[in-house]
Design an enzyme around this catalytic site. Structure first.
Site, PDB file in Angstrom:
ATOM      1  N   TYR A 191      64.676  56.002  41.216  1.00 23.00           N
ATOM      2  CA  TYR A 191      65.468  56.171  42.516  1.00 23.00           C
ATOM      3  C   TYR A 191      64.656  57.129  43.552  1.00 23.00           C
ATOM      4  O   TYR A 191      64.606  58.143  42.969  1.00 23.00           O
ATOM      5  CB  TYR A 191      66.699  56.417  42.235  1.00 23.00           C
ATOM      6  CG  TYR A 191      67.670  56.476  43.537  1.00 23.00           C
ATOM      7  CD1 TYR A 191      67.702  55.181  44.332  1.00 23.00           C
ATOM      8  CD2 TYR A 191      68.060  57.627  44.005  1.00 23.00           C
ATOM      9  CE1 TYR A 191      68.630  55.348  45.467  1.00 23.00           C
ATOM     10  CE2 TYR A 191      68.954  57.667  45.086  1.00 23.00           C
ATOM     11  CZ  TYR A 191      69.040  56.405  45.882  1.00 23.00           C
ATOM     12  OH  TYR A 191      69.808  56.584  46.927  1.00 23.00           O
ATOM     13  N   ASP A 286      58.482  62.909  42.021  1.00 22.19           N
ATOM     14  CA  ASP A 286      59.640  63.342  42.655  1.00 22.19           C
ATOM     15  C   ASP A 286      60.649  63.861  41.700  1.00 22.19           C
ATOM     16  O   ASP A 286      60.914  63.790  40.765  1.00 22.19           O
ATOM     17  CB  ASP A 286      60.332  61.679  42.711  1.00 22.19           C
ATOM     18  CG  ASP A 286      61.858  61.765  43.368  1.00 22.19           C
ATOM     19  OD1 ASP A 286      62.455  62.897  43.533  1.00 22.19           O
ATOM     20  OD2 ASP A 286      62.428  60.874  43.784  1.00 22.19           O
ATOM     21  N   LYS A 314      68.145  69.311  45.445  1.00 21.69           N
ATOM     22  CA  LYS A 314      69.469  69.693  44.817  1.00 21.69           C
ATOM     23  C   LYS A 314      69.257  71.114  44.276  1.00 21.69           C
ATOM     24  O   LYS A 314      69.946  71.998  45.062  1.00 21.69           O
ATOM     25  CB  LYS A 314      69.403  69.004  43.295  1.00 21.69           C
ATOM     26  CG  LYS A 314      69.685  67.527  43.670  1.00 21.69           C
ATOM     27  CD  LYS A 314      69.757  66.841  42.353  1.00 21.69           C
ATOM     28  CE  LYS A 314      69.810  65.352  42.654  1.00 21.69           C
ATOM     29  NZ  LYS A 314      70.902  64.734  43.276  1.00 21.69           N
TER      30      LYS A 314
END
Length: 474
Positions: A191, A286, A314
């Site tokens: 994702y 990623d 994050k």
């Protein structure tokens, strides 16, 4: 349509603050508060109830699609009532009904030093006195950029944005601009945010909801997105042969966190590095989840593989909304205003996110941080797997540093296809059982879990003991 007075006063005013309104003052540790609560209820265990959560969630369903602002929060794949969080501190969280949980979601990864860290909060308070957003350069951007560049092997220049999705959007445009090629290879179950080109076999929330893709994504937006099973290098080789000279980049989570926790097979990342170099394509990691979590330099430091470009998120915002992409200087100088590839953001590099990120990364450089994460996470996952197998359940799982996952299948799990063999019904029952035991796991079989420096030996032991009780009831 609900009136604002009803929203603001009618039901909300009936929610008594209880012990959760200020669960852990700055001069008290989570462990101390927890022990005080345990002493108070030692005679009779507090009854687990989600009455206030239910009231709030029912009201939310009239205000927001599905009652949430991100789909997995709705608990659709695990059933039951979503919990509404009131406060967090350290490794613990409290809901509006006063239930206390050991938290293994950590706001989906960024709480690596623990929730509401006192030093981070103090730094934020000081920064906030100067303002929350400038929309102009500030020195804090330089400080965090220097920390990121010095830590991550692939990054010589960095651009801050506001989310992991935005970082992946920017890095995809950059890869295409730099190579003058249209196509990109992604992996099933990885994702990279909810931008149109990535919503193809995207795992995570899409898998949780049982959606093959997403309505509203036109075919033109995904026609240049090629997919391969994770850990399948032969399919990648075939795609490069079929689309010679057209592939701009290969993008992947070097350790998958959005199909559950899936590690790369030995040699897989090396093979991707080699094939991209041979074909003039870029390799993009990623690391929104893995960055600063598997090691201070991310998965690329841990595995010794340096990609061309990297996305982050994050952790580098310490829990505040942030993202970033970076890579080799010659590539990054394509980005406006240095180059012709346009990308902008009003809140990018805002002082609050920069401050929280700086404080978080500084804490991670303290000696023993990653050794501690590795120790407690290993004990946690091994304890859960052993307890499950003793109770007769087919399970497998693994971890690296402060990131882990397990599946209700014999395994091994090397791809999203393998992950889908899991008994998701059993996972849902396990999840709800653990919730009642005071343990908060990700509400989906297809999500990784996270530990933090705030998790204690007692947290880990209590979690394993809770798992043993729940496994006996499945």
């Amino acid at each position: 349509m609900a009136s604002t007075s009803w929203v603001g006063l009618s039901w909300l005013s009936n929610l008594s603050p209880g012990p959760s309104s200020s669960p852990c003052p700055s001069n008290s540790s989570p462990r101390r508060i927890s022990s005080q609560i345990n002493m108070a209820v030692s005679v009779e265990k507090k009854k687990f109830t989600l009455q206030k959560s239910e009231e709030i969630f029912n009201a939310a369903k009239d205000l927001m699609p599905g009652g949430v602002n991100s789909p997995v929060r709705a608990f659709k794949s695990v059933g039951g009532q979503p919990i509404v969080i009131d406060s967090v501190k350290g490794s613990h969280m409290w809901d509006v009904d006063g239930n206390e949980y050991i938290d293994y979601v950590g706001s989906w990864g960024p709480a690596i030093i623990g929730h509401a860290d006192d030093k981070v909060l103090a730094a934020l308070a000081e920064t906030m006195m100067k303002g929350t957003s400038f929309g102009a350069p500030c020195v804090l951007e330089n400080v965090l950029a220097e920390l990121v560049i010095s830590a991550v092997p692939s990054i010589e220049m960095v651009r801050f944005v506001n989310s992991g999705t935005e970082a992946c959007m920017g890095v995809l445009r950059l890869a295409r601009a730099f190579t003058s090629r249209p196509k990109v290879i992604k992996f099933e179950g990885c994702y990279h945010g909810h931008a149109d080109p990535f919503l193809v076999k995207a795992g995570s929330g899409v898998a949780t909801l049982g959606l093959p893709d997403s309505p509203g994504v036109p075919r033109a937006a995904t026609i240049d997105t090629l997919t391969s099973p994770f850990n399948d290098i032969s399919t990648v080789e075939n795609l490069f042969e079929t689309h010679t000279g057209e592939i701009a980049a290969v993008i992947l989570e070097p350790v998958v966190g959005n199909s559950g926790f899936i590690e790369p097979k030995p040699g897989f990342l090396n093979a991707l590095r080699q094939i991209t170099k041979e074909n003039g394509a870029l390799l993009i990691f990623d690391e929104v989840m893995t960055g600063f979590r598997l090691a201070y330099g991310g998965a690329q430091e841990y595995f010794g593989i340096t990609p061309d470009l990297t996305t982050l998120g994050k952790i580098i915002g310490g829990g505040l909304p942030v993202g970033a992409y970076g890579g080799r200087r010659e590539i990054m100088e394509m980005v406006a205003p240095a180059g012709p590839m346009y990308q902008a953001g009003t809140l990018s590099g805002n002082p609050l996110a920069m401050t929280a990120g700086i404080q978080t990364l500084k804490r991670l450089t303290e000696p023993g941080s990653y050794q501690y994460l590795d120790k407690i996470t290993g004990e946690l996952i091994q304890g859960i797997l052993d307890a499950g197998k003793r109770a007769g359940h087919q399970m497998c799982g693994s971890y690296i540093s402060g990131m882990f996952g397990f599946f209700f299948t014999e395994g091994p799990v090397y791809s999203f296809g393998d992950a889908k063999k899991s008994d998701t019904t059993k996972f849902a029952r396990f999840f709800r059982g653990m919730l009642e035991e005071g343990v908060y796991l990700a509400p989906s079989q297809y999500e990784a879990g996270f530990t933090s420096l705030a998790h204690t030996k007692e947290d880990i032991q209590n979690t394993i003991e809770a798992a043993e009780r729940v496994f006996q009831q499945l």
